[in-house]
Motif scaffolding. Structure first.
Motif, PDB file in Angstrom:
ATOM      1  N   GLN A 114       0.630  -1.147   0.277  1.00  0.00           N
ATOM      2  CA  GLN A 114       0.045   0.285  -0.179  1.00  0.00           C
ATOM      3  C   GLN A 114       0.616   0.961   0.203  1.00  0.00           C
ATOM      4  OE1 GLN A 114      -3.292   0.027   3.512  1.00  0.00           O
ATOM      5  NE2 GLN A 114      -4.351   0.061   1.500  1.00  0.00           N
ATOM      6  N   SER A 115       2.172   1.211   0.354  1.00  0.00           N
ATOM      7  CA  SER A 115       2.850   2.026   1.097  1.00  0.00           C
ATOM      8  C   SER A 115       3.214   2.514  -0.584  1.00  0.00           C
ATOM      9  CB  SER A 115       3.654   2.322   2.539  1.00  0.00           C
ATOM     10  OG  SER A 115       4.759   2.935   1.967  1.00  0.00           O
ATOM     11  N   LEU A 116       3.954   2.061  -1.408  1.00  0.00           N
ATOM     12  CA  LEU A 116       4.348   1.562  -2.670  1.00  0.00           C
ATOM     13  C   LEU A 116       2.851   2.285  -3.223  1.00  0.00           C
ATOM     14  CD1 LEU A 116       6.926  -1.555  -2.454  1.00  0.00           C
ATOM     15  CD2 LEU A 116       7.297   0.857  -2.369  1.00  0.00           C
ATOM     16  N   VAL A 117       2.058   1.684  -3.108  1.00  0.00           N
ATOM     17  CA  VAL A 117       0.971   2.755  -3.820  1.00  0.00           C
ATOM     18  C   VAL A 117       1.010   3.858  -3.743  1.00  0.00           C
ATOM     19  CG1 VAL A 117      -1.010   2.177  -5.400  1.00  0.00           C
ATOM     20  CG2 VAL A 117       0.125   0.186  -4.515  1.00  0.00           C
ATOM     21  N   LEU A 118       0.906   4.069  -3.250  1.00  0.00           N
ATOM     22  CA  LEU A 118       0.602   5.969  -2.122  1.00  0.00           C
ATOM     23  C   LEU A 118       0.896   5.869  -2.602  1.00  0.00           C
ATOM     24  CD1 LEU A 118      -1.705   5.081   1.056  1.00  0.00           C
ATOM     25  CD2 LEU A 118      -2.199   5.531  -1.259  1.00  0.00           C
ATOM     26  N   VAL A 119       2.880   6.322  -2.648  1.00  0.00           N
ATOM     27  CA  VAL A 119       4.823   6.649  -3.362  1.00  0.00           C
ATOM     28  C   VAL A 119       4.676   7.147  -4.440  1.00  0.00           C
ATOM     29  CG1 VAL A 119       6.999   6.885  -2.847  1.00  0.00           C
ATOM     30  CG2 VAL A 119       5.938   6.095  -1.463  1.00  0.00           C
ATOM     31  N   THR A 120       3.755   6.318  -5.366  1.00  0.00           N
ATOM     32  CA  THR A 120       3.763   6.771  -6.574  1.00  0.00           C
ATOM     33  C   THR A 120       2.682   7.639  -7.218  1.00  0.00           C
ATOM     34  OG1 THR A 120       4.373   4.186  -7.166  1.00  0.00           O
ATOM     35  CG2 THR A 120       3.682   5.519  -9.088  1.00  0.00           C
ATOM     36  N   THR A 121       1.818   7.252  -6.536  1.00  0.00           N
ATOM     37  CA  THR A 121      -0.135   8.560  -6.423  1.00  0.00           C
ATOM     38  C   THR A 121       1.212   9.641  -5.785  1.00  0.00           C
ATOM     39  OG1 THR A 121      -1.322   6.108  -6.122  1.00  0.00           O
ATOM     40  CG2 THR A 121      -2.126   8.939  -6.267  1.00  0.00           C
ATOM     41  N   PHE A 122       1.612   9.659  -4.803  1.00  0.00           N
ATOM     42  CA  PHE A 122       2.150  10.756  -3.968  1.00  0.00           C
ATOM     43  C   PHE A 122       2.498  12.151  -5.186  1.00  0.00           C
ATOM     44  CE2 PHE A 122       5.433  13.330  -2.121  1.00  0.00           C
ATOM     45  CZ  PHE A 122       4.953  13.639  -0.742  1.00  0.00           C
ATOM     46  N   THR A 123       3.898  11.474  -6.163  1.00  0.00           N
ATOM     47  CA  THR A 123       4.612  11.842  -6.446  1.00  0.00           C
ATOM     48  C   THR A 123       4.723  12.156  -7.919  1.00  0.00           C
ATOM     49  OG1 THR A 123       5.344   9.529  -7.874  1.00  0.00           O
ATOM     50  CG2 THR A 123       6.834  10.076  -5.803  1.00  0.00           C
ATOM     51  N   VAL A 124       2.899  11.535  -8.365  1.00  0.00           N
ATOM     52  CA  VAL A 124       2.094  12.496  -9.450  1.00  0.00           C
ATOM     53  C   VAL A 124       1.760  13.113  -9.483  1.00  0.00           C
ATOM     54  CG1 VAL A 124       1.007  12.034 -11.481  1.00  0.00           C
ATOM     55  CG2 VAL A 124       2.718  10.027 -10.753  1.00  0.00           C
ATOM     56  N   THR A 125       0.945  13.155  -8.267  1.00  0.00           N
ATOM     57  CA  THR A 125       0.405  13.817  -7.659  1.00  0.00           C
ATOM     58  C   THR A 125       0.502  14.953  -7.674  1.00  0.00           C
ATOM     59  OG1 THR A 125      -0.878  12.932  -6.805  1.00  0.00           O
ATOM     60  CG2 THR A 125      -1.907  14.815  -6.424  1.00  0.00           C
ATOM     61  N   LEU A 126       1.836  15.468  -6.487  1.00  0.00           N
ATOM     62  CA  LEU A 126       2.526  16.852  -6.162  1.00  0.00           C
ATOM     63  C   LEU A 126       3.492  17.324  -7.516  1.00  0.00           C
ATOM     64  CD1 LEU A 126       3.919  18.023  -3.911  1.00  0.00           C
ATOM     65  CD2 LEU A 126       5.594  16.475  -4.073  1.00  0.00           C
ATOM     66  N   ASP A 127       3.496  16.523  -8.423  1.00  0.00           N
ATOM     67  CA  ASP A 127       4.819  17.194  -9.279  1.00  0.00           C
ATOM     68  C   ASP A 127       3.447  18.073 -10.214  1.00  0.00           C
ATOM     69  OD1 ASP A 127       6.527  17.238 -11.940  1.00  0.00           O
ATOM     70  OD2 ASP A 127       4.547  16.404 -12.503  1.00  0.00           O
ATOM     71  N   TRP A 128       1.700  17.453 -10.175  1.00  0.00           N
ATOM     72  CA  TRP A 128       0.790  18.109 -11.132  1.00  0.00           C
ATOM     73  C   TRP A 128       0.718  18.915 -10.794  1.00  0.00           C
ATOM     74  CZ3 TRP A 128      -3.943  19.069  -9.346  1.00  0.00           C
ATOM     75  CH2 TRP A 128      -4.952  19.554 -10.542  1.00  0.00           C
ATOM     76  N   ILE A 129       0.813  19.073  -9.112  1.00  0.00           N
ATOM     77  CA  ILE A 129       0.557  20.703  -8.135  1.00  0.00           C
ATOM     78  C   ILE A 129       1.210  21.341  -8.370  1.00  0.00           C
ATOM     79  CG2 ILE A 129       0.436  21.322  -5.911  1.00  0.00           C
ATOM     80  CD1 ILE A 129      -0.732  19.506  -5.375  1.00  0.00           C
ATOM     81  N   LEU A 130       3.123  21.293  -8.786  1.00  0.00           N
ATOM     82  CA  LEU A 130       3.785  21.650  -8.943  1.00  0.00           C
ATOM     83  C   LEU A 130       4.806  22.128 -10.495  1.00  0.00           C
ATOM     84  CD1 LEU A 130       6.690  20.292  -6.090  1.00  0.00           C
ATOM     85  CD2 LEU A 130       5.211  22.902  -5.974  1.00  0.00           C
ATOM     86  N   LYS A 131       3.139  22.745 -11.134  1.00  0.00           N
ATOM     87  CA  LYS A 131       3.766  22.153 -12.505  1.00  0.00           C
ATOM     88  C   LYS A 131       4.411  23.698 -13.121  1.00  0.00           C
ATOM     89  CE  LYS A 131       2.801  18.575 -14.892  1.00  0.00           C
ATOM     90  NZ  LYS A 131       3.952  17.993 -16.009  1.00  0.00           N
ATOM     91  N   LYS A 132       3.958  24.278 -12.057  1.00  0.00           N
ATOM     92  CA  LYS A 132       4.245  25.929 -12.514  1.00  0.00           C
ATOM     93  C   LYS A 132       5.531  26.347 -11.621  1.00  0.00           C
ATOM     94  CE  LYS A 132      -0.584  27.285 -13.073  1.00  0.00           C
ATOM     95  NZ  LYS A 132      -1.426  28.570 -12.774  1.00  0.00           N
ATOM     96  N   ILE A 133       5.770  25.993 -11.028  1.00  0.00           N
ATOM     97  CA  ILE A 133       7.038  26.183 -10.107  1.00  0.00           C
ATOM     98  C   ILE A 133       7.979  25.199 -11.137  1.00  0.00           C
ATOM     99  CG2 ILE A 133       8.544  25.668  -7.852  1.00  0.00           C
ATOM    100  CD1 ILE A 133       5.950  25.383  -6.642  1.00  0.00           C
ATOM    101  N   ASP A 134       9.641  25.929 -10.836  1.00  0.00           N
ATOM    102  CA  ASP A 134      10.695  25.493 -11.383  1.00  0.00           C
ATOM    103  C   ASP A 134      11.642  23.975 -10.455  1.00  0.00           C
ATOM    104  OD1 ASP A 134      12.568  24.934 -13.600  1.00  0.00           O
ATOM    105  OD2 ASP A 134      14.073  27.055 -12.941  1.00  0.00           O
ATOM    106  N   ILE A 135      10.983  23.244 -11.339  1.00  0.00           N
ATOM    107  CA  ILE A 135      11.567  22.519  -9.809  1.00  0.00           C
ATOM    108  C   ILE A 135      11.706  20.067 -10.593  1.00  0.00           C
ATOM    109  CG2 ILE A 135       9.438  21.859  -9.079  1.00  0.00           C
ATOM    110  CD1 ILE A 135      10.848  20.976  -6.780  1.00  0.00           C
TER     111      ILE A 135
END
Length: 251
Positions: A47-68
């Motif tokens: 469950q942790s590994l699945v949520l980590v993958t979901t977390f990274t994709v979601t966080l990347d979408w949130i930070l789209k406008k930031i130069d990261i």
């Protein structure tokens, strides 16, 4: 009450509750009822590994406008999950082997709870590990050196995550192991044995591992990211990416 009941429908709610109780009470208990939470350690790790993958994709979408650093497009999420899972299993096996060896000198048995404790600990630490990896990759791409922070915010966030990770590792794995060994050895000796177990497992992990490095990094995606960041003339794109991939293959 309605709000709390609504939260139960969210993905990962049961996992978060389980990890919350584990962080509050991480002691290793070998009674049938007390050990029940640890019996779901493997399930929690997945469950942790699945949520980590979901977390990274979601966080990347949130930070789209930031130069990261565009983490999910350059670090293959499938092989990242496999790599983190393999790391947890291998370290867990080595930790269990050394810990159970010392415990068997006093009480015969498999002592599988050591392995379960490692799995539970990784279930919590995976989120911090992927964030630290993200920050490290962003530093390498931006400054060319993992030790050079991009900004003061990066320095504080990275330092904070590192400290929290070490504190959780101490609380969730080191202290419970020493207390469990304390049932069979003196307090001083149990702490010494825990130190030996931890160091031996870390040392073994350096030589016994599954290497996913060739698949973890999307070399073309990484080189395209560098190309866009360096603002190389359009006509030189193919040459730049080709040289970049060749450099990565060579190293």
């Amino acid at each position: 009450m309605f709000f709390l009941k609504s939260l139960e429908a969210l993905p990962g709610y049961e996992f978060i509750c389980s990890m919350y109780h584990f962080v509050r009470r991480p002691e290793i208990m070998d009674g049938e009822w007390e050990a029940a939470p640890l019996n779901k350690a493997g399930y929690n790790l997945v469950q942790s590994l699945v949520l980590v993958t979901t977390f990274t994709v979601t966080l990347d979408w949130i930070l789209k406008k930031i130069d990261i650093f565009d983490f999910p497009k350059i670090i293959n999420p499938v092989f990242l999950t496999l790599s983190m899972g393999a790391q947890a299993l291998l370290f867990g096996v080595m930790y269990w082997f050394f810990a159970s060896t010392f415990t068997c000198a006093k009480k015969k048995g498999i002592h599988k709870l050591y392995f379960h404790q490692v799995m539970q600990t990784y279930s919590v630490l995976n989120f911090f590990a992927v964030c630290l990896l993200w920050l490290a990759m962003n530093r390498i791409v931006t400054t060319g050196n993992i030790e050079n922070p991009v900004s003061k915010g990066d320095l504080w966030i990275g330092g904070g995550l590192g400290v929290v990770t070490l504190l959780l590792l101490w609380r969730l794995l080191v202290v419970p192991t020493s207390k469990y060994l304390g049932r069979y050895y003196s307090m001083k000796l149990s702490w010494f044995l825990t130190f030996v177990i931890f160091c031996a497992a870390l040392f073994s992990n350096k030589y016994i591992y599954i290497d996913f490095s060739d698949y973890l990094l999307d070399k073309k995606g990484y080189c395209e990211y560098l190309y866009n960041k360096e603002k190389v003339p359009v006509g030189q794109k193919g040459c730049f990416i080709g040289k970049c991939i060749g450099f990565l293959d060579f190293n």
